[in-house]
Write a protein that holds these residues in place. Structure first.
Motif, PDB file in Angstrom:
ATOM      1  N   UNK A   1      55.125  81.621  59.804  1.00  0.00           N
ATOM      2  CA  UNK A   1      54.854  80.946  58.979  1.00  0.00           C
ATOM      3  C   UNK A   1      53.525  80.625  59.261  1.00  0.00           C
ATOM      4  N   UNK A   2      52.393  80.723  58.226  1.00  0.00           N
ATOM      5  CA  UNK A   2      51.219  79.900  58.323  1.00  0.00           C
ATOM      6  C   UNK A   2      50.959  79.363  57.054  1.00  0.00           C
ATOM      7  N   UNK A   3      51.253  77.580  56.998  1.00  0.00           N
ATOM      8  CA  UNK A   3      50.975  76.299  56.425  1.00  0.00           C
ATOM      9  C   UNK A   3      49.381  76.276  56.079  1.00  0.00           C
ATOM     10  N   UNK A   4      48.416  76.293  54.832  1.00  0.00           N
ATOM     11  CA  UNK A   4      46.917  75.549  54.873  1.00  0.00           C
ATOM     12  C   UNK A   4      47.431  73.911  54.353  1.00  0.00           C
ATOM     13  N   UNK A   5      46.662  73.493  55.013  1.00  0.00           N
ATOM     14  CA  UNK A   5      46.700  71.678  54.703  1.00  0.00           C
ATOM     15  C   UNK A   5      45.275  71.852  54.360  1.00  0.00           C
ATOM     16  N   UNK A   6      45.805  70.107  54.157  1.00  0.00           N
ATOM     17  CA  UNK A   6      44.540  69.557  53.965  1.00  0.00           C
ATOM     18  C   UNK A   6      43.756  68.020  55.007  1.00  0.00           C
ATOM     19  N   UNK A   7      43.111  67.232  55.871  1.00  0.00           N
ATOM     20  CA  UNK A   7      43.441  65.652  55.833  1.00  0.00           C
ATOM     21  C   UNK A   7      43.467  65.157  54.782  1.00  0.00           C
ATOM     22  N   UNK A   8      44.360  63.824  54.491  1.00  0.00           N
ATOM     23  CA  UNK A   8      44.060  63.202  54.140  1.00  0.00           C
ATOM     24  C   UNK A   8      42.480  62.692  54.204  1.00  0.00           C
ATOM     25  N   UNK A   9      41.672  62.298  51.982  1.00  0.00           N
ATOM     26  CA  UNK A   9      40.666  61.870  52.290  1.00  0.00           C
ATOM     27  C   UNK A   9      39.351  62.395  52.913  1.00  0.00           C
ATOM     28  N   UNK A  10      39.881  63.645  53.398  1.00  0.00           N
ATOM     29  CA  UNK A  10      38.669  65.194  53.742  1.00  0.00           C
ATOM     30  C   UNK A  10      38.671  66.673  53.209  1.00  0.00           C
ATOM     31  N   UNK A  11      37.575  67.462  53.213  1.00  0.00           N
ATOM     32  CA  UNK A  11      37.882  67.980  52.730  1.00  0.00           C
ATOM     33  C   UNK A  11      38.854  69.105  54.295  1.00  0.00           C
ATOM     34  N   UNK A  12      38.789  68.244  55.536  1.00  0.00           N
ATOM     35  CA  UNK A  12      39.183  69.443  56.784  1.00  0.00           C
ATOM     36  C   UNK A  12      39.920  69.655  56.052  1.00  0.00           C
ATOM     37  N   UNK A  13      39.931  71.044  56.892  1.00  0.00           N
ATOM     38  CA  UNK A  13      41.551  72.605  56.530  1.00  0.00           C
ATOM     39  C   UNK A  13      42.183  72.145  57.725  1.00  0.00           C
ATOM     40  N   UNK A  14      43.785  71.998  57.911  1.00  0.00           N
ATOM     41  CA  UNK A  14      44.647  72.286  59.155  1.00  0.00           C
ATOM     42  C   UNK A  14      45.560  73.401  58.450  1.00  0.00           C
ATOM     43  N   UNK A  15      45.917  73.853  59.639  1.00  0.00           N
ATOM     44  CA  UNK A  15      46.162  74.744  59.793  1.00  0.00           C
ATOM     45  C   UNK A  15      48.107  74.490  61.190  1.00  0.00           C
ATOM     46  N   UNK A  16      49.346  74.886  60.459  1.00  0.00           N
ATOM     47  CA  UNK A  16      50.479  74.789  60.558  1.00  0.00           C
ATOM     48  C   UNK A  16      51.024  76.677  60.968  1.00  0.00           C
ATOM     49  N   UNK A  17      51.056  76.461  61.853  1.00  0.00           N
ATOM     50  CA  UNK A  17      51.947  77.605  62.222  1.00  0.00           C
ATOM     51  C   UNK A  17      53.337  76.848  62.490  1.00  0.00           C
ATOM     52  N   UNK A  18      54.173  77.601  61.713  1.00  0.00           N
ATOM     53  CA  UNK A  18      55.554  77.310  62.088  1.00  0.00           C
ATOM     54  C   UNK A  18      56.163  78.641  62.486  1.00  0.00           C
ATOM     55  N   UNK A  19      57.037  78.353  64.135  1.00  0.00           N
ATOM     56  CA  UNK A  19      57.343  79.397  64.572  1.00  0.00           C
ATOM     57  C   UNK A  19      58.701  79.180  64.664  1.00  0.00           C
TER      58      UNK A  19
END
Length: 185
Positions: A1-19
Motif C-alpha cells: 500500500x502506498x500512502x501520500x501525505x503532506x508535511x504539516x505547515x507545508x505543501x511538501x509531499x511525503x510518501x509512505x510505502x506500507x510493506x
C-alpha cells in the motif's frame, strides 16, 4: 500500500510505502468494537502495532519532483485486516504518523492523506533489518537448562528491571551519540 501525505505547515509531499512481512508479529487480535473502546477511553492502552520504519530518503514522484519517502513494514496478517477495515486502516496510518514523528521528528498532516489505488509503492523499497525484541522468548531459548544460569544472564542484562523502550534525556542522548561516534573510529 502506498500512502501520500503532506508535511504539516507545508505543501511538501511525503510518501509512505506500507510493506508486509511474516518476520514481524501481528498485534493482539482485537475487534473493531474493542478498538473503538480503546480510542474512546481516556486510559492508556497496551495495544501496540509492531512495525519497522526505514530511514527517510528522496525519490522522484510521477512529475519528477523530489519527494521524501519512507518504508514501513508490518505483519502481513495485520495488513490484511487493515485492508478490510477502514477503522483499522486509519488507526494504523495515525500510528505510523506518530511513529515517524517520534523517530525522525517529521510531522505529517494526519487529516490529509490519500491511499493510492493504482500504486503499491513509490521508488525502490529498501531492505529492513527486523530485530526480535521479544525478550522473554529469547531467554526461554537460551541453550542452558540451568535456571540459576538463566537468572544470572537476565540480571546481567538488566532486562528484569528496565523496560525495553524508555525515554532518555537530552544529556543521555548526547552521551549515547558520543559513545557511538567513538566506537566507529
Amino acid at each position: 500500500m502506498c500512502i501520500k501525505c503532506y508535511k504539516c505547515n507545508t505543501d511538501d509531499k511525503f510518501f509512505i510505502n506500507l510493506c508486509q512481512t511474516d518476520d514481524i508479529p501481528p498485534p493482539e487480535d482485537i475487534s473493531e468494537k474493542e478498538l473503538t473502546d480503546i480510542l474512546n477511553s481516556n486510559e492508556p492502552s497496551t495495544f501496540r502495532i509492531p512495525m519497522s520504519i526505514s530511514q527517510p530518503r528522496l525519490t522522484l514522484d510521477k512529475s519528477d519532483n523530489k519527494v521524501d519517502v519512507i518504508d514501513v513494514a508490518i505483519s502481513a496478517i495485520f495488513l490484511r485486516k487493515c485492508e478490510r477495515s477502514l477503522l483499522f486502516r486509519d488507526f494504523l496510518i495515525a500510528c505510523i504518523h506518530e511513529a515517524i514523528n517520534n523517530k525522525y521528528e517529521i510531522t505529517l498532516n494526519s487529516e490529509n492523506f490519500i491511499v493510492l489505488k493504482n500504486r503499491k509503492s513509490i521508488g525502490n523499497l529498501i531492505s529492513h533489518r527486523v530485530e526480535n525484541r521479544d525478550v522473554k522468548k529469547g531467554y526461554d531459548m537460551l541453550e542452558t537448562s540451568d535456571p540459576e544460569e538463566k537468572i544470572k544472564i537476565m540480571n546481567s542484562t538488566g532486562s528484569s528491571k528496565k523496560p525495553l523502550i524508555q525515554e532518555i534525556t537530552s544529556s543521555e542522548k548526547q552521551q549515547l551519540w558520543t559513545k557511538i561516534k567513538r566506537s566507529r573510529h
